[in-house]
Design a protein around this motif. Structure first.
Motif, PDB file in Angstrom:
ATOM      1  N   SER A   1       0.834  -1.213   0.000  1.00 30.82           N
ATOM      2  CA  SER A   1       0.000   0.000   0.000  1.00 30.82           C
ATOM      3  C   SER A   1       0.863   1.255   0.000  1.00 30.82           C
ATOM      4  O   SER A   1       2.061   1.211   0.322  1.00 30.82           O
ATOM      5  CB  SER A   1      -0.900   0.020   1.240  1.00 30.82           C
ATOM      6  N   GLY A   2       0.226   2.381  -0.315  1.00 34.40           N
ATOM      7  CA  GLY A   2       0.924   3.662  -0.310  1.00 34.40           C
ATOM      8  C   GLY A   2       1.297   4.088   1.096  1.00 34.40           C
ATOM      9  O   GLY A   2       2.352   4.694   1.319  1.00 34.40           O
ATOM     10  N   THR A   3       0.436   3.771   2.053  1.00 31.67           N
ATOM     11  CA  THR A   3       0.715   4.132   3.439  1.00 31.67           C
ATOM     12  C   THR A   3       1.968   3.404   3.932  1.00 31.67           C
ATOM     13  O   THR A   3       2.873   4.013   4.500  1.00 31.67           O
ATOM     14  CB  THR A   3      -0.505   3.781   4.326  1.00 31.67           C
ATOM     15  N   MET A   4       2.033   2.090   3.654  1.00 27.15           N
ATOM     16  CA  MET A   4       3.234   1.348   4.070  1.00 27.15           C
ATOM     17  C   MET A   4       4.463   1.883   3.342  1.00 27.15           C
ATOM     18  O   MET A   4       5.548   2.000   3.928  1.00 27.15           O
ATOM     19  CB  MET A   4       3.075  -0.156   3.830  1.00 27.15           C
TER      20      MET A   4
ATOM     21  N   LEU B   1       9.218  11.923  -1.867  1.00 26.93           N
ATOM     22  CA  LEU B   1       8.051  12.391  -2.625  1.00 26.93           C
ATOM     23  C   LEU B   1       6.932  11.357  -2.530  1.00 26.93           C
ATOM     24  O   LEU B   1       7.087  10.222  -2.995  1.00 26.93           O
ATOM     25  CB  LEU B   1       8.425  12.603  -4.100  1.00 26.93           C
ATOM     26  N   ASP B   2       5.815  11.762  -1.913  1.00 29.04           N
ATOM     27  CA  ASP B   2       4.614  10.925  -1.924  1.00 29.04           C
ATOM     28  C   ASP B   2       3.870  11.245  -3.218  1.00 29.04           C
ATOM     29  O   ASP B   2       3.089  12.180  -3.289  1.00 29.04           O
ATOM     30  CB  ASP B   2       3.749  11.221  -0.693  1.00 29.04           C
ATOM     31  N   GLY B   3       4.156  10.429  -4.232  1.00 30.22           N
ATOM     32  CA  GLY B   3       3.532  10.636  -5.540  1.00 30.22           C
ATOM     33  C   GLY B   3       2.476   9.580  -5.786  1.00 30.22           C
ATOM     34  O   GLY B   3       2.467   8.946  -6.836  1.00 30.22           O
TER      35      GLY B   3
ATOM     36  N   SER C   1      -2.854   1.308  -7.359  1.00 24.37           N
ATOM     37  CA  SER C   1      -4.231   0.947  -7.020  1.00 24.37           C
ATOM     38  C   SER C   1      -5.197   2.125  -7.068  1.00 24.37           C
ATOM     39  O   SER C   1      -6.327   1.996  -6.636  1.00 24.37           O
ATOM     40  CB  SER C   1      -4.236   0.363  -5.609  1.00 24.37           C
ATOM     41  N   LYS C   2      -4.758   3.265  -7.574  1.00 22.39           N
ATOM     42  CA  LYS C   2      -5.683   4.413  -7.668  1.00 22.39           C
ATOM     43  C   LYS C   2      -6.164   4.540  -9.107  1.00 22.39           C
ATOM     44  O   LYS C   2      -6.705   3.573  -9.639  1.00 22.39           O
ATOM     45  CB  LYS C   2      -4.997   5.640  -7.113  1.00 22.39           C
ATOM     46  N   GLY C   3      -5.930   5.671  -9.750  1.00 27.89           N
ATOM     47  CA  GLY C   3      -6.452   5.838 -11.112  1.00 27.89           C
ATOM     48  C   GLY C   3      -5.893   4.847 -12.121  1.00 27.89           C
ATOM     49  O   GLY C   3      -6.423   4.720 -13.222  1.00 27.89           O
TER      50      GLY C   3
HETATM   51  C1  LIG Z   1      -3.915   7.191  -1.235  1.00 27.62           C
HETATM   52  C2  LIG Z   1      -2.719   7.909  -0.814  1.00 27.62           C
HETATM   53  C3  LIG Z   1      -1.773   7.308   0.004  1.00 27.62           C
HETATM   54  C4  LIG Z   1      -1.951   5.940   0.634  1.00 27.62           C
HETATM   55  O1  LIG Z   1      -2.191   4.925  -0.223  1.00 27.62           O
HETATM   56  P1  LIG Z   1      -2.912   3.578   0.319  1.00 27.62           P
HETATM   57  O2  LIG Z   1      -2.534   2.599  -0.734  1.00 27.62           O
HETATM   58  O3  LIG Z   1      -4.359   3.904   0.384  1.00 27.62           O
HETATM   59  O4  LIG Z   1      -2.325   3.259   1.644  1.00 27.62           O
HETATM   60  C5  LIG Z   1      -0.650   8.032   0.333  1.00 27.62           C
HETATM   61  N1  LIG Z   1      -0.475   9.277  -0.133  1.00 27.62           N
HETATM   62  C6  LIG Z   1      -1.363   9.893  -0.924  1.00 27.62           C
HETATM   63  C7  LIG Z   1      -1.075  11.267  -1.410  1.00 27.62           C
HETATM   64  C8  LIG Z   1      -2.522   9.236  -1.288  1.00 27.62           C
HETATM   65  O5  LIG Z   1      -3.417   9.854  -2.059  1.00 27.62           O
END
Ligand SMILES: *Cc1c(COP(=O)(O)O)cnc(C)c1O
Length: 360
Positions: free
Chosen positions: A66-69, A177-179, A208-210
């Motif tokens: 995941s993005g959070t991890m 960078l949180d991209g 897993s987003k767009g």
């Molecule tokens: C969604 C998101 C995350 C986290 O992603 P997950 O996969 O939901 O944990 C982190 N940073 C940003 C900017 C996000 O939009």
């Protein structure tokens, strides 16, 4: 409530995380070569990691659940002191990660004021300190940027990113960078993702987003940094086994789904223009940079939660981001006709003026 419009299939604008895998993803999964990625043996994960590193112009990359991890692993892999994490206050790491950077990394959040996801540079200068265990004030462990901004989809300008990097690197502080939506930012700026990622030591993006993959994020950086990151991924329980099933979808996402994000941006603009015609106070179309539209309901008597409920009665799902703002996110399952239906719903709400939303 009496409605004129037939309530059709649900239009889900809560987030682009609701996108389902494409048919190509299912077939790639079926033919993917698999192994135990916890032992570094999954060829499909390795292929995804190589492709991602190349796209971002970094030496190496690691696949995460995941993005959070990915953010937590990155921040831990960077930090050499028990210092502060600096970022713009609306960042996902401060708003939506359950305080993980304090609990998991033992670091102290330093959210800075900013505009459209960009921290004020003079605030950064005021708070930035060399990482140190010995001085009397807490040093800066990591500086974080986020593009696109998860609240409203704003894109950081390359000039801003250059400023943040220059100041941080001069102080000896690493930049992450949180991209999560990096490819949306790349499309909006008209540059390759590597041009954006160059203004950070490490960069992560979500598949897993767009991009429609079901699961996964990738973190990229130097070879040494990614080695450290792999250790923290294991510590967090993020080592997966036949993860090639997920990486197969990720490869299709990178090959087939990044360019189509331009359609989402176009549809978000259509939505914003239409809402502006219903009521100019609802949206400023000029604020729409990517696939998100922030709707300001501050002129009505109701708050964003109440608007969300009324809209969901019409089959339009949205998410409040503050008491007076709703976030509408456009993605692969939202086409031009869905946009038109959302606009009809808003027009009807304005026509019928339900008492829950408007004073009598
Ligand atoms: C969604 C998101 C995350 C986290 O992603 P997950 O996969 O939901 O944990 C982190 N940073 C940003 C900017 C996000 O939009």
């Amino acid at each position: 409530m009496q409605k004129f419009t037939a309530v059709g299939p649900v239009i889900d604008l809560r987030s682009d995380t609701v996108t389902k895998p494409t048919p190509a993803m299912f077939s790639r999964m079926a033919s993917a070569e698999l192994g135990d990625d916890g032992r570094g043996d999954d060829p499909t994960v390795k292929e995804l990691e190589r492709a991602s590193a190349t796209l971002l112009g970094k030496e190496a990359a690691v696949f995460l659940p995941s993005g959070t991890m990915s953010n937590h692993v990155a921040i831990l892999a960077h930090s050499s002191c028990r210092g502060e994490v600096i970022g713009e206050a609306s960042s996902h790491i401060f708003r939506s990660e359950m305080g993980g950077l304090s609990l998991l990394a033992g670091l102290y959040p330093r959210p800075l004021p900013g505009r459209a996801g960009a921290m004020h540079i003079d605030e950064l200068e005021a708070w930035l300190r060399p990482p140190s265990l010995t001085s009397h004030s807490l040093g800066t462990a990591v500086v974080c940027m986020e593009t696109t901004n998860s609240v409203g989809g704003a894109v950081l300008s390359l000039d801003h990113m250059r400023d943040v990097c220059t100041k941080s690197w001069q102080a000896g502080v690493p930049v992450h960078l949180d991209g999560a939506r990096l490819f949306n930012a790349a499309i909006a700026l008209g540059v390759p993702a590597s041009t954006i990622a160059a203004f950070a030591d490490s960069a992560t993006f979500c598949l897993s987003k767009g991009l429609s993959a079901p699961v996964g994020s990738v973190l990229a950086g130097s070879r040494l940094f990614i080695e450290r990151a792999r250790g923290f991924r294991k510590m967090f329980g993020g080592n997966l086994r036949q993860a090639g099933l997920l990486a197969a979808c990720g490869l299709v996402a990178l090959e087939e789904c990044t360019q189509r994000l331009a359609d989402d941006h176009l549809n978000a603009r259509r939505l914003a223009d239409g809402l502006h015609r219903v009521d100019p106070h609802l949206v400023n179309p000029a604020d729409v940079a990517t696939n998100m539209v922030l709707v300001n309901v501050g002129r009505s008597v109701a708050d964003a939660e109440q608007w969300m409920r009324v809209l969901s009665d019409y089959g339009v799902l949205t998410a409040p981001v503050s008491t007076d703002r709703l976030r509408l996110v456009v993605h692969r399952h939202v086409d031009v006709s869905s946009i038109e239906r959302v606009l009809i719903v808003f027009a009807e709400i304005y026509l019928t003026r339900p008492a829950t939303l408007f004073a009598m």
